[in-house]
Design a protein around this motif. Structure first.
Motif, PDB file in Angstrom:
ATOM      1  N   ARG A 256      30.922 -41.877 -19.538  1.00  0.00           N
ATOM      2  CA  ARG A 256      31.941 -40.865 -19.761  1.00  0.00           C
ATOM      3  C   ARG A 256      31.293 -39.507 -20.003  1.00  0.00           C
ATOM      4  O   ARG A 256      31.782 -38.491 -19.559  1.00  0.00           O
ATOM      5  CB  ARG A 256      32.801 -41.265 -20.957  1.00  0.00           C
ATOM      6  CG  ARG A 256      33.876 -40.247 -21.290  1.00  0.00           C
ATOM      7  CD  ARG A 256      35.078 -40.866 -21.959  1.00  0.00           C
ATOM      8  NE  ARG A 256      34.712 -41.700 -23.084  1.00  0.00           N
ATOM      9  CZ  ARG A 256      35.154 -42.949 -23.253  1.00  0.00           C
ATOM     10  NH1 ARG A 256      35.954 -43.490 -22.377  1.00  0.00           N
ATOM     11  NH2 ARG A 256      34.794 -43.639 -24.304  1.00  0.00           N
TER      12      ARG A 256
ATOM     13  N   GLN B 109      27.950 -37.573 -15.792  1.00  0.00           N
ATOM     14  CA  GLN B 109      28.429 -37.876 -14.452  1.00  0.00           C
ATOM     15  C   GLN B 109      27.454 -37.350 -13.395  1.00  0.00           C
ATOM     16  O   GLN B 109      26.610 -36.503 -13.692  1.00  0.00           O
ATOM     17  CB  GLN B 109      29.806 -37.257 -14.242  1.00  0.00           C
ATOM     18  CG  GLN B 109      30.912 -38.035 -14.945  1.00  0.00           C
ATOM     19  CD  GLN B 109      31.212 -39.345 -14.224  1.00  0.00           C
ATOM     20  OE1 GLN B 109      31.456 -39.377 -13.025  1.00  0.00           O
ATOM     21  NE2 GLN B 109      31.155 -40.455 -14.961  1.00  0.00           N
TER      22      GLN B 109
ATOM     23  N   HIS C 172      38.174 -44.634 -17.760  1.00  0.00           N
ATOM     24  CA  HIS C 172      37.865 -43.975 -19.020  1.00  0.00           C
ATOM     25  C   HIS C 172      39.100 -43.738 -19.874  1.00  0.00           C
ATOM     26  O   HIS C 172      39.062 -42.990 -20.850  1.00  0.00           O
ATOM     27  CB  HIS C 172      37.115 -42.666 -18.750  1.00  0.00           C
ATOM     28  CG  HIS C 172      35.811 -42.898 -18.062  1.00  0.00           C
ATOM     29  ND1 HIS C 172      34.755 -43.510 -18.680  1.00  0.00           N
ATOM     30  CD2 HIS C 172      35.408 -42.663 -16.790  1.00  0.00           C
ATOM     31  CE1 HIS C 172      33.747 -43.620 -17.817  1.00  0.00           C
ATOM     32  NE2 HIS C 172      34.121 -43.116 -16.677  1.00  0.00           N
TER      33      HIS C 172
ATOM     34  N   HIS D 154      41.842 -42.064 -19.406  1.00  0.00           N
ATOM     35  CA  HIS D 154      42.458 -40.754 -19.487  1.00  0.00           C
ATOM     36  C   HIS D 154      43.863 -40.755 -18.908  1.00  0.00           C
ATOM     37  O   HIS D 154      44.561 -39.749 -18.967  1.00  0.00           O
ATOM     38  CB  HIS D 154      41.607 -39.709 -18.764  1.00  0.00           C
ATOM     39  CG  HIS D 154      40.254 -39.542 -19.390  1.00  0.00           C
ATOM     40  ND1 HIS D 154      40.079 -39.482 -20.754  1.00  0.00           N
ATOM     41  CD2 HIS D 154      39.021 -39.437 -18.848  1.00  0.00           C
ATOM     42  CE1 HIS D 154      38.789 -39.343 -21.012  1.00  0.00           C
ATOM     43  NE2 HIS D 154      38.127 -39.330 -19.878  1.00  0.00           N
TER      44      HIS D 154
ATOM     45  N   ALA E 129      36.060 -38.015 -15.578  1.00  0.00           N
ATOM     46  CA  ALA E 129      35.636 -38.705 -16.793  1.00  0.00           C
ATOM     47  C   ALA E 129      35.622 -37.763 -18.001  1.00  0.00           C
ATOM     48  O   ALA E 129      35.459 -38.201 -19.122  1.00  0.00           O
ATOM     49  CB  ALA E 129      34.254 -39.313 -16.585  1.00  0.00           C
TER      50      ALA E 129
END
Lengths: 313, 340, 331
Positions: free
Chosen positions: B92, B95, B122, B124, B174
């Motif tokens: 997370r 990247q 992740h 979200h 992420a």
């Protein structure tokens, strides 16, 4: 990039149906599948029963004549399709599945797992398949299931190698690394990222394996390593040979089953070609363009053709 | 925000074995790379092909394992804390963007799908509506419009520049603190490169994301970089604030790189003084090596010594340590100090 | 400087199409330029601009489905477009040769490089002994030790391979060499070295050169004039100094704003918005108008021709530009 355009399932099959080759293959294949499914309705009763004099030529009563045991050839052909296609498709399916499982696992995991699985695969590759087939087939209880299992056990190795190679090359693609960096798990990477990119290879490998399995099944039966009381295209050929059909000139006992095997193989091969052309549009366009250039008298040049405006038709 | 660096690499090395039977010979792809990445800053890592810059980046992104060394994320040694696979928490925060936008997006998945996955992974977004909103937001952040139309497309229906923006959007999904970008513009057409670099600059200033920007192109490193490191034959030979390093060029290799880079402005500035005749590079010197040494049999001393115009006796004997030049600027070169 | 002597190469209205199942893609659309003796013309453009297609078409090296649809390619007055296969094969290498981007695709991996250079000459009637000594001469010229003639391509570094290919191109002393991105696959240090080598060879041997690249900044150091291509057309053709100092076409200006610099202040650059057009279905009018910051309504209706821009001073060299902004005289 070429092989990606049609790679998603629905679009892939739609494109497949637009192909002439694919349509031909599909029609033949559907015909045989229908034949196999409807055979018990069309030809009720035991196909091995004695119906007329032996080695009768085709007639209105027995459309494909009778064989050396006085059995109806057409009924045998239709019901035999069930056995042959069952073995062909189930073995094709099993080989492809086993090959995928082993090949992809080896290719994706790499390292020690790959080393072990690859060695295992190679051992199966170099075992001479035919003697092993014959040995296994003669020791195990006869029957279509036995044949299917024996064929699967002896022939998964080649597809496994092909799938491993493909997985190895796809694994190196950045989209796999990107999925890993996104936090995807191994299972999803294998099934949702890598596998869909192998769809056309898997499908054409499946068809190839079916052809192989039907051929091997017929071969085993012809050599007498199967349950000879069971009707299949292979046993039909066995009995035809056993009754010296060539000497007596009763061609109708061996030509129809032989032709059926050939037609099914032809249909599958057409499907494989069609898949090739769809996933690799260059094959198709090259052919088309070569045709156009030939018509214009510009085919087969080493240098760039010059084709002024107005000269094309 | 604390002053402690976001990410710190300590003595990071990567060796590959080559040859048959496991191989006794080793390729020293990266040797003892130590540096830190500050929050919300761009660190440019410059080197030629084979210098180890991409391997360094892939080690940081935990796509390849390090042979030796530590990677500290927020002060935690992640290689020790999470043996084997990287944790979701690491993914997370960190990247990756890859060089080839034609290979980094799965050809059989739509753009929408490829952006939804990290949102889901992740946590979200959970519902359909949240996903759609998330994807739209991401695409708009990277200036791809109309977002809904783009989301429905497949990668092959986009241009190289658009694909690279999608790859950036995927990294953003992420909500990372650090993005590792591996030559993100080198495969793109010249006219669209600046757009992508400006996007990186904007993400840094607006979202406070830190970047490690790997490139072979010094000028683009200068354009986006806050600090820069120069790599040669698996070692970082010079590092420091961008303007200082490219202005002072302490290491002879940095000087060589700068002098070899084509610079149109320099020539345009020459103006009337006949650019094409006088600006032409001098006749080549055939005798001197112009290529880096093999990474298999690294020389014991400074890897650049045999090409270096200022090489001394010491250079062939041992690898120079990093010498501090002040203001965060350092160079691994005996011109700036001596070890006894 | 090219206009005084009769040109080595003169291309007039060259059009090349790729026949695709979707339709014909016009990769090169009415391209005209000339190269004088000993001149270096740079041909710059992005991927898909048609720069490589044009250069390969000149030597008739493209294979179907590429077809030349129109134009003349006059090499010292002879049109290569009407040459037979035999004439072409003696024309290539003897009169004009080409250096490709990737040396590995040109060199045979299982043959010694010396033999490969020799073979290229033997095919064209050079005696074996003469070929041998010529190969040695050529290696001297491009700065590789003679002993390396016995090496296989994989034993040479990337830079040396590209030098070998350049040596092959020089073998029969052609008067024109097409350089098709000869340094793109190389690192900057090696690139600079090879460019220096090429410049030195041209200065001493005096051949003309068509230098193709996607990197305009390389041309600053090597080309006398530069043609900038976009979507199959030349949009600007100027002496390189003028091109860099004051680009005329909005596309050229955009390209200039796409290269960050190593010197001077760090300023914001914008590049060019959008992406290059689809050649099968190009936009109407000027192909650049969808991306052009200065587009006018008439740009959508018809494409401007490549025309001479009236020079500010009489002595200034001629500049050509295909843009309605330029055709009204001074900018």
């Amino acid at each position: 990039m070429a092989d990606t355009e049609y790679a998603t399932g629905a679009r892939f099959f739609r494109a497949l149906l637009r192909q002439k080759k694919a349509a031909t293959g599909a029609v033949i294949l559907l015909f045989f599948l229908a034949l196999a499914l409807l055979a018990p309705l069309a030809f009720p009763g035991d196909p091995t029963r004695f119906v007329a004099r032996q080695n009768q030529a085709p007639s209105a009563r027995h459309l494909l004549g009778t064989n050396g045991q006085g059995q109806d050839v057409l009924a045998q052909l239709a019901l035999g399709a069930r056995t042959s296609l069952f073995v062909g498709f189930s073995v094709g399916f099993l080989i492809t599945l086993l090959g995928l499982a082993i090949g992809m696992t080896a290719g994706y995991l790499g390292g020690l797992a790959d080393g072990l699985l690859n060695t295992f695969t190679n051992v199966f590759l170099i075992i001479p398949a035919l003697p092993l087939l014959i040995t296994l087939a003669s020791f195990l209880p006869p029957g279509a299931t036995t044949v299917a299992l024996v064929l699967t056990a002896t022939s998964w190795a080649w597809p496994a190698r092909v799938f491993r190679a493909q997985t190895l090359s796809l694994r190196e693609k950045d989209f796999v690394a990107a999925a890993l960096a996104s936090g995807e798990g191994s299972r999803r990477i294998i099934f949702a990222e890598i596998l869909p990119n192998m769809l056309s290879l898997v499908v054409s490998s499946f068809f190839g394996n079916v052809v192989y399995a039907i051929g091997a099944d017929v071969g085993l039966a012809f050599l007498g390593f199967e349950d000879l009381n069971k009707v299949s295209w292979g046993t039909m050929l066995y009995w035809s040979q056993n009754n010296s059909a060539l000497l007596t000139g009763s061609w109708w006992t061996f030509v129809p089953p032989g032709l059926c095997v050939a037609l099914v193989a032809f249909a599958m091969t057409m499907l494989i070609y069609a898949i090739d052309e769809i996933t690799n549009p260059r094959l198709r366009s090259e052919k088309e363009i070569a045709g156009v250039l030939k018509k214009l008298g510009l085919g087969q040049r080493r240098s760039t053709p010059v084709l002024p405006y107005g000269n094309e038709r | 925000m604390s002053d402690a660096p976001l990410l710190e690499a300590r003595g990071l090395s990567k060796r590959f074995s080559v040859g048959l039977f496991g191989g006794s010979r080793q390729v020293h792809a990266v040797t003892e790379a130590s540096f830190s990445v500050d929050r919300g800053k761009v660190l440019a890592l410059v080197g030629e092909s084979g210098s180890g810059k991409t391997t360094t980046l892939r080690m940081l992104g935990r796509l390849v394992g390090a042979t030796e060394g530590e990677i500290l994320l927020d002060g935690v040694d992640v290689l020790k804390a999470e043996r084997g696979r990287a944790s979701l928490a690491f993914r997370r925060k960190v990247q990756v963007i890859f060089q080839d936008p034609f290979s980094s997006l799965n050809p059989v998945r739509t753009i929408g799908h490829c952006l939804e996955r990290p949102l889901l992974i992740h946590g979200h977004a959970r519902t359909e509506a949240e996903l759609r909103e998330g994807v739209r937001g991401l695409l708009e952040t990277v200036e791809l419009r109309p977002a809904d139309e783009i989301a429905a497309r497949y990668p092959h229906q986009l241009s190289g520049g658009q694909r690279q923006r999608v790859a950036i959007a995927r990294a953003l999904a992420a909500r990372p603190e650090l993005i590792l970008a591996d030559e993100p513009i080198s495969m793109l057409d010249v006219s669209i490169r600046m757009g992508v670099l400006n996007l990186i600059e904007r993400l840094k200033s607006e979202l406070g994301i830190a970047f490690v920007y790997v490139t072979h192109d010094l000028a683009s490193a200068r354009y986006v970089g806050d600090s820069v490191m120069v790599m040669y034959a698996g070692r970082i030979v010079e590092g420091g604030p961008c303007e200082t390093v490219l202005g002072e060029r302490a290491h002879p290799y940095t000087r060589l790189l700068v002098s070899a880079a084509p610079d149109p402005l320099k020539i345009a500035a020459l103006g009337a003084s006949a650019a094409s005749e006088q600006g032409a590079p001098g006749p080549a010197t055939a005798a001197r090596r112009v290529e880096p040494p093999s990474l298999i049999d690294l020389p014991p001393g400074c890897p650049f010594a045999e090409r270096c115009p200022e090489a001394m006796k010491a250079c062939a004997l041992s690898v120079p340590p990093p010498f501090d030049l002040g203001g965060g600027h350092w160079a691994r070169c005996f011109l700036y100090g001596r070890v006894d | 400087m090219a206009t005084n002597a009769s040109p080595v190469l003169e291309v007039r209205g060259l059009s090349v199409e790729y026949l695709t199942p979707r339709g014909a893609a016009r990769a090169v659309d009415g391209v005209s330029f000339s190269i004088g003796p000993g001149e270096v013309l740079g041909l710059a453009g992005e991927s898909g601009s048609g720069k490589s297609t044009a250069a390969h078409a000149i030597l008739r090296l493209l294979k179907a489905p590429a077809v030349i649809r129109a134009g003349e390619v006059l090499f010292k007055g002879h049109d290569t477009l009407v040459m037979s296969e035999e004439e072409l094969s003696s024309f290539r290498w003897k009169e004009a040769s080409i250096v490709f981007q990737s040396a590995m695709n040109v060199l045979n991996p299982v043959m010694r490089v010396g033999d490969q250079i020799g073979d290229a000459m033997l095919c064209r009637g050079v005696s074996k002994r003469a070929a041998r000594s010529r190969a040695e001469e050529l290696f001297d010229l491009v700065g590789i030790e003679r002993s390396r003639l016995a090496a296989y391509p994989h034993q040479l570094s990337g830079g040396m391979r590209q030098r070998t290919v350049i040596a092959m191109a020089l073998a029969l002393e052609p008067s024109l060499i097409v350089m098709d991105e000869p340094t793109t696959a190389l690192d900057v240090v090696v690139q600079k070295d090879i460019l220096g080598q090429i410049a030195a060879l041209r200065a001493s041997l005096g051949f003309s050169m068509l230098f193709i690249t996607h990197d305009l900044s390389l041309l600053a150091e090597i080309a006398g004039r530069i043609a900038v291509m976009y979507a199959g057309r030349i949009v600007e053709l100027s002496p390189s100094r003028e091109l860099f100092a004051s680009p005329l076409h909005p596309y050229t200006k955009g390209l200039m704003g796409s290269f960050p610099s190593l010197s001077g202040e760090r300023k914001l650059l914008y590049g060019i918005p959008g992406s290059p057009p689809d050649l099968v279905d190009p936009p109407p009018g000027c192909p650049f108008h969808p991306r052009c910051p200065e587009a006018m309504p008439r740009c959508r209706d018809s494409a401007p021709a490549l025309e001479e821009v009236r020079p500010v001073a009489v002595s200034a060299p001629a500049r050509l530009c295909a843009c309605y902004l330029c055709s009204g005289g001074a900018r």
